[in-house]
Design an enzyme around this catalytic site. Structure first.
Site, PDB file in Angstrom:
ATOM      1  N   ARG A   1       8.464 -45.949 -35.420  1.00 44.65           N
ATOM      2  CA  ARG A   1       7.609 -46.867 -36.172  1.00 44.65           C
ATOM      3  C   ARG A   1       8.083 -48.291 -35.865  1.00 44.65           C
ATOM      4  NH1 ARG A   1      11.164 -48.634 -38.501  1.00 44.65           N
ATOM      5  NH2 ARG A   1       9.832 -50.322 -39.249  1.00 44.65           N
ATOM      6  N   GLY A   2       7.278 -49.257 -36.313  1.00 44.83           N
ATOM      7  CA  GLY A   2       7.580 -50.646 -35.981  1.00 44.83           C
ATOM      8  C   GLY A   2       6.798 -51.018 -34.729  1.00 44.83           C
ATOM      9  N   ALA A   3       6.134 -52.167 -34.765  1.00 48.58           N
ATOM     10  CA  ALA A   3       5.146 -52.482 -33.738  1.00 48.58           C
ATOM     11  C   ALA A   3       5.668 -52.385 -32.293  1.00 48.58           C
ATOM     12  CB  ALA A   3       4.541 -53.860 -34.031  1.00 48.58           C
TER      13      ALA A   3
ATOM     14  N   GLN B   1      11.412 -48.275 -45.704  1.00 45.95           N
ATOM     15  CA  GLN B   1      11.964 -48.764 -44.432  1.00 45.95           C
ATOM     16  C   GLN B   1      13.190 -49.648 -44.652  1.00 45.95           C
ATOM     17  OE1 GLN B   1       8.681 -48.676 -45.096  1.00 45.95           O
ATOM     18  NE2 GLN B   1       7.466 -48.312 -43.279  1.00 45.95           N
TER      19      GLN B   1
ATOM     20  N   ASN C   1       1.664 -57.595 -41.785  1.00 39.90           N
ATOM     21  CA  ASN C   1       2.992 -56.968 -41.769  1.00 39.90           C
ATOM     22  C   ASN C   1       3.018 -55.983 -42.930  1.00 39.90           C
ATOM     23  OD1 ASN C   1       5.652 -56.789 -40.547  1.00 39.90           O
ATOM     24  ND2 ASN C   1       6.446 -57.651 -42.433  1.00 39.90           N
ATOM     25  N   LYS C   2       4.121 -55.299 -43.072  1.00 37.06           N
ATOM     26  CA  LYS C   2       4.246 -54.252 -44.094  1.00 37.06           C
ATOM     27  C   LYS C   2       3.771 -54.726 -45.466  1.00 37.06           C
ATOM     28  CE  LYS C   2       5.203 -50.925 -43.513  1.00 37.06           C
ATOM     29  NZ  LYS C   2       4.111 -49.930 -43.292  1.00 37.06           N
TER      30      LYS C   2
ATOM     31  N   ASP D   1       3.096 -57.091 -37.444  1.00 41.77           N
ATOM     32  CA  ASP D   1       2.408 -56.015 -36.721  1.00 41.77           C
ATOM     33  C   ASP D   1       1.263 -56.542 -35.879  1.00 41.77           C
ATOM     34  OD1 ASP D   1       3.746 -54.601 -39.179  1.00 41.77           O
ATOM     35  OD2 ASP D   1       3.422 -53.125 -37.594  1.00 41.77           O
TER      36      ASP D   1
ATOM     37  N   ARG E   1      -2.572 -45.256 -34.696  1.00 42.06           N
ATOM     38  CA  ARG E   1      -2.386 -46.188 -35.820  1.00 42.06           C
ATOM     39  C   ARG E   1      -3.135 -47.483 -35.469  1.00 42.06           C
ATOM     40  NH1 ARG E   1       3.559 -46.742 -38.199  1.00 42.06           N
ATOM     41  NH2 ARG E   1       2.320 -47.452 -39.974  1.00 42.06           N
TER      42      ARG E   1
HETATM   43  O1  MRU Z   1       4.535 -48.782 -40.945  1.00 42.88           O
HETATM   44  P1  MRU Z   1       5.658 -49.277 -40.072  1.00 42.88           P
HETATM   45  O2  MRU Z   1       6.994 -48.857 -40.576  1.00 42.88           O
HETATM   46  O3  MRU Z   1       5.425 -48.991 -38.616  1.00 42.88           O
HETATM   47  O4  MRU Z   1       5.570 -50.849 -40.244  1.00 42.88           O
HETATM   48  C1  MRU Z   1       6.476 -51.662 -39.571  1.00 42.88           C
HETATM   49  C2  MRU Z   1       6.469 -53.056 -40.042  1.00 42.88           C
HETATM   50  O5  MRU Z   1       5.648 -53.498 -40.821  1.00 42.88           O
HETATM   51  C3  MRU Z   1       7.464 -53.940 -39.415  1.00 42.88           C
HETATM   52  O6  MRU Z   1       7.909 -54.902 -40.311  1.00 42.88           O
HETATM   53  C4  MRU Z   1       6.744 -54.545 -38.244  1.00 42.88           C
HETATM   54  O7  MRU Z   1       6.365 -53.604 -37.282  1.00 42.88           O
HETATM   55  C5  MRU Z   1       7.408 -55.641 -37.621  1.00 42.88           C
HETATM   56  S1  MRU Z   1       8.549 -55.196 -36.635  1.00 42.88           S
HETATM   57  C6  MRU Z   1       9.185 -55.082 -35.585  1.00 42.88           C
END
Ligand code: MRU
Length: 321
Positions: A51-53, A183, A233-234, A223, A85
């Site tokens: 996970r994470g962009a 997270q 973002n999250k 993201d 996603r």
């Molecule tokens: O749903 P996730 O855990 O994939 O979401 C990730 C985030 O929102 C991170 O903060 C985002 O990808 C930035 S990161 C490198």
């Protein structure tokens, strides 16, 4: 990232497979998930093994390479990966990158490996640029996990923190727990292994600490960043940004080029993923936090307007308003 004295990445290619540190198991267990084909990669992205962009983008790049080798149909593979996603732009950026390399006749695995090395280097440079903002004794708030786990290595929001600490600058990190997927515990796991002082706070506590003057700066990842600087973002990032403005605290967004989507004018055009209700209703293992009859909604991201952002920490420079 250093884990118990050894260098690790969030994902890597080994023996015809893509290996992932299984983020569903952390911080309790360190396990490796093996993806042997595109369907395994799709499972890993959808179920947040990875996970994470930027890390999702790296997984998709390897997915395209596996798809080319095993199915020889890159357009179908691309479409399957794009539908995993919707919010993180890196996924779409990586798929487009791979399509153009494959159509140019380049070796898909070499192209995917080059993509991953490039993203790691971009994150390292985000760290180099961002660490200049960090002064000794600063208390920094971060939300979600934007560390090495989310980006293959270094991180986006965590890269400046990691590199400042490696330079001997003492800092303290407030880590939002980040309901519902927690997270923040991944961030805590990374910071513990890096030896960085920190504590996890529940998401609702951030305003309390800001108002008491205990937070000097906020750094988050992104993201997808639209042309005007609005960014997804999250979930919960938006309210942290508004609270930071209210309390005169600088609010920075750290992201590489692969997160900037110049095809959309503003944040209204960003598709926000809504995830399974069980992420809210469920608990640990078979236990439940809420009975199943309770109605919930589970948007995974929110959009923060550009007006709340002090600056964007990129691999090229810090873009201030
Ligand atoms: O749903 P996730 O855990 O994939 O979401 C990730 C985030 O929102 C991170 O903060 C985002 O990808 C930035 S990161 C490198």
């Amino acid at each position: 990232m250093m884990i118990d004295g050894e260098e690790h990445r969030a994902l890597w290619f080994e023996e015809d497979s893509v290996k992932f540190i299984d983020q569903r198991k952390l911080p309790h267990k360190f396990e490796v998930f093996t993806a042997k084909n595109v369907d395994d990669i799709i499972f890993a992205i959808k179920n947040m093994v990875v996970r994470g962009a930027p890390a999702i983008g790296a997984a998709a790049a390897y997915g395209m390479a596996l798809g080319k080798k095993q199915l020889n149909n890159v357009d179908v593979t691309a479409e399957k990966l794009r539908s995993t996603r919707p919010t993180a732009y890196d996924l779409f950026y990586a798929v487009e990158y791979m399509l153009s390399k494959i159509k140019n006749g380049e070796d898909p695995l070499s192209a995917a490996s080059a993509y991953v090395e490039d993203i790691v280097e971009r994150c390292r440079r985000i760290g180099e640029n961002g660490k200049r903002l960090i002064r000794r004794g600063m208390r920094i708030l971060t939300h979600c996990n934007a560390g090495a786990l989310a980006t293959v290595d270094y991180g986006t929001a965590l890269a400046p923190i990691r590199l400042a600490h490696r330079d001997g600058i003492e800092i303290f990190v407030y880590v939002d727990e980040t309901r519902p997927r927690l997270q923040g515990l991944l961030t805590s796991w990374e910071l513990k292994h890096e030896g960085i002082e920190h504590m996890v706070i529940v998401d609702n506590a951030a305003g309390y600490f800001m108002k008491k003057g205990e937070i000097d700066m906020v750094i988050v990842g992104a993201d997808r960043i639209a042309k005007n600087g609005d960014f997804a973002n999250k979930i919960g990032t938006y309210e942290k940004a508004v609270l930071a403005r209210e309390n005169n605290i600088p609010f920075y967004v750290a992201a590489p080029k692969s997160t900037f989507d110049m095809s959309i004018p503003d944040g209204d055009s960003i598709e926000i993923e809504e995830r399974d209700n069980m992420e809210i209703l469920g608990g640990i293992g078979s236990s439940r936090i809420m009975p199943g009859w309770i109605r919930v909604r589970n948007p995974a991201f929110d959009v923060t307007p550009a007006k709340y952002v002090t600056g964007y920490i990129t691999e090229e420079k810090i873009i201030k308003k």
